[in-house]
Motif scaffolding. Sequence first.
Motif, PDB file in Angstrom:
ATOM      1  N   MET A   1       0.828  -1.211   0.000  1.00 35.72           N
ATOM      2  CA  MET A   1       0.000   0.000   0.000  1.00 35.72           C
ATOM      3  C   MET A   1       0.862   1.260   0.000  1.00 35.72           C
ATOM      4  O   MET A   1       0.610   2.205  -0.728  1.00 35.72           O
ATOM      5  N   ASN A   2       1.893   1.271   0.839  1.00 29.35           N
ATOM      6  CA  ASN A   2       2.780   2.438   0.902  1.00 29.35           C
ATOM      7  C   ASN A   2       3.482   2.675  -0.424  1.00 29.35           C
ATOM      8  O   ASN A   2       3.641   3.811  -0.857  1.00 29.35           O
ATOM      9  N   GLN A   3       3.940   1.586  -1.063  1.00 25.25           N
ATOM     10  CA  GLN A   3       4.591   1.719  -2.365  1.00 25.25           C
ATOM     11  C   GLN A   3       3.620   2.252  -3.410  1.00 25.25           C
ATOM     12  O   GLN A   3       3.990   3.053  -4.270  1.00 25.25           O
ATOM     13  N   SER A   4       2.384   1.794  -3.341  1.00 23.65           N
ATOM     14  CA  SER A   4       1.367   2.252  -4.287  1.00 23.65           C
ATOM     15  C   SER A   4       1.125   3.758  -4.124  1.00 23.65           C
ATOM     16  O   SER A   4       1.035   4.491  -5.114  1.00 23.65           O
ATOM     17  N   ILE A   5       1.019   4.220  -2.874  1.00 25.57           N
ATOM     18  CA  ILE A   5       0.807   5.644  -2.612  1.00 25.57           C
ATOM     19  C   ILE A   5       2.010   6.453  -3.078  1.00 25.57           C
ATOM     20  O   ILE A   5       1.868   7.538  -3.666  1.00 25.57           O
ATOM     21  N   LYS A   6       3.214   5.931  -2.840  1.00 25.39           N
ATOM     22  CA  LYS A   6       4.430   6.636  -3.251  1.00 25.39           C
ATOM     23  C   LYS A   6       4.489   6.779  -4.767  1.00 25.39           C
ATOM     24  O   LYS A   6       4.856   7.840  -5.288  1.00 25.39           O
ATOM     25  N   ARG A   7       4.143   5.707  -5.483  1.00 29.40           N
ATOM     26  CA  ARG A   7       4.165   5.772  -6.950  1.00 29.40           C
ATOM     27  C   ARG A   7       3.120   6.775  -7.458  1.00 29.40           C
ATOM     28  O   ARG A   7       3.381   7.548  -8.380  1.00 29.40           O
ATOM     29  N   THR A   8       1.922   6.734  -6.852  1.00 26.07           N
ATOM     30  CA  THR A   8       0.861   7.663  -7.255  1.00 26.07           C
ATOM     31  C   THR A   8       1.273   9.105  -7.014  1.00 26.07           C
ATOM     32  O   THR A   8       1.069   9.983  -7.876  1.00 26.07           O
ATOM     33  N   MET A   9       1.863   9.377  -5.849  1.00 24.61           N
ATOM     34  CA  MET A   9       2.273  10.737  -5.514  1.00 24.61           C
ATOM     35  C   MET A   9       3.447  11.206  -6.376  1.00 24.61           C
ATOM     36  O   MET A   9       3.554  12.395  -6.685  1.00 24.61           O
ATOM     37  N   ALA A  10       4.306  10.285  -6.771  1.00 25.45           N
ATOM     38  CA  ALA A  10       5.420  10.639  -7.650  1.00 25.45           C
ATOM     39  C   ALA A  10       4.889  11.096  -9.011  1.00 25.45           C
ATOM     40  O   ALA A  10       5.386  12.072  -9.598  1.00 25.45           O
ATOM     41  N   ILE A  11       3.874  10.400  -9.512  1.00 23.74           N
ATOM     42  CA  ILE A  11       3.252  10.785 -10.783  1.00 23.74           C
ATOM     43  C   ILE A  11       2.567  12.145 -10.628  1.00 23.74           C
ATOM     44  O   ILE A  11       2.657  13.009 -11.510  1.00 23.74           O
ATOM     45  N   PHE A  12       1.903  12.333  -9.499  1.00 25.31           N
ATOM     46  CA  PHE A  12       1.238  13.610  -9.222  1.00 25.31           C
ATOM     47  C   PHE A  12       2.239  14.769  -9.202  1.00 25.31           C
ATOM     48  O   PHE A  12       1.996  15.829  -9.799  1.00 25.31           O
ATOM     49  N   GLN A  13       3.353  14.580  -8.529  1.00 30.15           N
ATOM     50  CA  GLN A  13       4.358  15.636  -8.428  1.00 30.15           C
ATOM     51  C   GLN A  13       4.945  15.982  -9.796  1.00 30.15           C
ATOM     52  O   GLN A  13       5.181  17.158 -10.102  1.00 30.15           O
ATOM     53  N   LYS A  14       5.166  14.960 -10.626  1.00 29.15           N
ATOM     54  CA  LYS A  14       5.693  15.211 -11.976  1.00 29.15           C
ATOM     55  C   LYS A  14       4.678  16.003 -12.805  1.00 29.15           C
ATOM     56  O   LYS A  14       5.043  16.962 -13.498  1.00 29.15           O
ATOM     57  N   ASP A  15       3.394  15.620 -12.720  1.00 24.88           N
ATOM     58  CA  ASP A  15       2.370  16.328 -13.483  1.00 24.88           C
ATOM     59  C   ASP A  15       2.202  17.760 -12.992  1.00 24.88           C
ATOM     60  O   ASP A  15       1.945  18.674 -13.794  1.00 24.88           O
ATOM     61  N   TYR A  16       2.340  17.954 -11.696  1.00 21.85           N
ATOM     62  CA  TYR A  16       2.228  19.314 -11.154  1.00 21.85           C
ATOM     63  C   TYR A  16       3.344  20.201 -11.720  1.00 21.85           C
ATOM     64  O   TYR A  16       3.100  21.352 -12.099  1.00 21.85           O
ATOM     65  N   LYS A  17       4.545  19.678 -11.800  1.00 21.52           N
ATOM     66  CA  LYS A  17       5.660  20.440 -12.369  1.00 21.52           C
ATOM     67  C   LYS A  17       5.417  20.732 -13.845  1.00 21.52           C
ATOM     68  O   LYS A  17       5.673  21.848 -14.320  1.00 21.52           O
ATOM     69  N   ASP A  18       4.912  19.714 -14.573  1.00 24.70           N
ATOM     70  CA  ASP A  18       4.610  19.921 -15.991  1.00 24.70           C
ATOM     71  C   ASP A  18       3.535  20.990 -16.167  1.00 24.70           C
ATOM     72  O   ASP A  18       3.599  21.814 -17.099  1.00 24.70           O
ATOM     73  N   PHE A  19       2.540  20.976 -15.286  1.00 28.68           N
ATOM     74  CA  PHE A  19       1.443  21.944 -15.363  1.00 28.68           C
ATOM     75  C   PHE A  19       1.950  23.363 -15.146  1.00 28.68           C
ATOM     76  O   PHE A  19       1.587  24.285 -15.883  1.00 28.68           O
ATOM     77  N   THR A  20       2.780  23.560 -14.143  1.00 23.84           N
ATOM     78  CA  THR A  20       3.272  24.907 -13.826  1.00 23.84           C
ATOM     79  C   THR A  20       4.220  25.434 -14.904  1.00 23.84           C
ATOM     80  O   THR A  20       4.327  26.637 -15.105  1.00 23.84           O
ATOM     81  N   LYS A  21       4.902  24.533 -15.607  1.00 23.84           N
ATOM     82  CA  LYS A  21       5.828  24.960 -16.648  1.00 23.84           C
ATOM     83  C   LYS A  21       5.122  25.280 -17.962  1.00 23.84           C
ATOM     84  O   LYS A  21       5.654  26.038 -18.779  1.00 23.84           O
ATOM     85  N   ASN A  22       3.949  24.715 -18.166  1.00 22.57           N
ATOM     86  CA  ASN A  22       3.219  24.908 -19.416  1.00 22.57           C
ATOM     87  C   ASN A  22       2.221  26.054 -19.246  1.00 22.57           C
ATOM     88  O   ASN A  22       1.095  25.853 -18.786  1.00 22.57           O
ATOM     89  N   LEU A  23       2.625  27.264 -19.612  1.00 23.72           N
ATOM     90  CA  LEU A  23       1.779  28.443 -19.427  1.00 23.72           C
ATOM     91  C   LEU A  23       0.528  28.389 -20.292  1.00 23.72           C
ATOM     92  O   LEU A  23      -0.513  28.943 -19.937  1.00 23.72           O
ATOM     93  N   TYR A  24       0.625  27.726 -21.444  1.00 20.91           N
ATOM     94  CA  TYR A  24      -0.532  27.611 -22.330  1.00 20.91           C
ATOM     95  C   TYR A  24      -1.668  26.875 -21.629  1.00 20.91           C
ATOM     96  O   TYR A  24      -2.841  27.240 -21.749  1.00 20.91           O
ATOM     97  N   VAL A  25      -1.312  25.842 -20.875  1.00 19.35           N
ATOM     98  CA  VAL A  25      -2.317  25.051 -20.171  1.00 19.35           C
ATOM     99  C   VAL A  25      -2.717  25.723 -18.856  1.00 19.35           C
ATOM    100  O   VAL A  25      -3.910  25.879 -18.565  1.00 19.35           O
ATOM    101  N   SER A  26      -1.737  26.137 -18.071  1.00 17.35           N
ATOM    102  CA  SER A  26      -2.030  26.697 -16.748  1.00 17.35           C
ATOM    103  C   SER A  26      -2.796  28.015 -16.821  1.00 17.35           C
ATOM    104  O   SER A  26      -3.569  28.344 -15.912  1.00 17.35           O
TER     105      SER A  26
END
Length: 236
Positions: A1-26
Amino acid sequence: MNQSIKRTMAIFQKDYKDFTKNLYVSSMVFLPLFLAAFYGRMGVQSLDMVFMVFNLTLTVIAAFTQSALIAEEKEKNTLRGLMLSPAGTGEILIGKSLVSFLISAIVLIFSAFLIGYQPENALLIGAALFVSILFYLGIGTLLGLITRSVMEASVVILPVLLFFSFSSFAVQLSDQYPILKAAEYLPNSQLVDLGYAVQNGAGFGDGWAALLIITAWTVGISALVVAVYQKKMVDK
């Protein structure tokens, strides 16, 4: 369960960075907020206008942002690597939906505040908006999976944006054009109907039908997303 949450949060953090860098989308975040502030300033009290802002938020942010983030992964050829990683289907889809979900929820709350919307039954409206966000995330995920770039996703999302943002107004013409009665069962129209029902004093006992229809749409689009995603996993 902990590994699953860590993987999910890692994907979330990467998408958050992509979102903030893409001004067209944000930058799209500000469109519904601008409309909400404008209508609030003008003293607009029409529920049709309130829910037009809500439906616009759902299409522009939940659907478009989601489709753009996934399409960007495909454009960079990183989605395939994610699919082949130890992360499961649920972990990937949830992780890649968290950014769009949280931003959509925050913008909806701020839009309601700016426009001065205070429903009698905030819990029921909140539940309907929660399920609606999931539906539009499904739409965005599906479009992101079938498009190849952010630009292509931006073009494909336009009919969806127009259809689900404004089709509830088509119901008003259903007496003249009976074929438009089908629009009554779309999730955005059901959301508007629920808003009027709550204004007239409806509770969960009266509003369950609209909530059930929106949920059925959400389940259907979710099943389609999983099917398309799993097909993409085996495509060469």
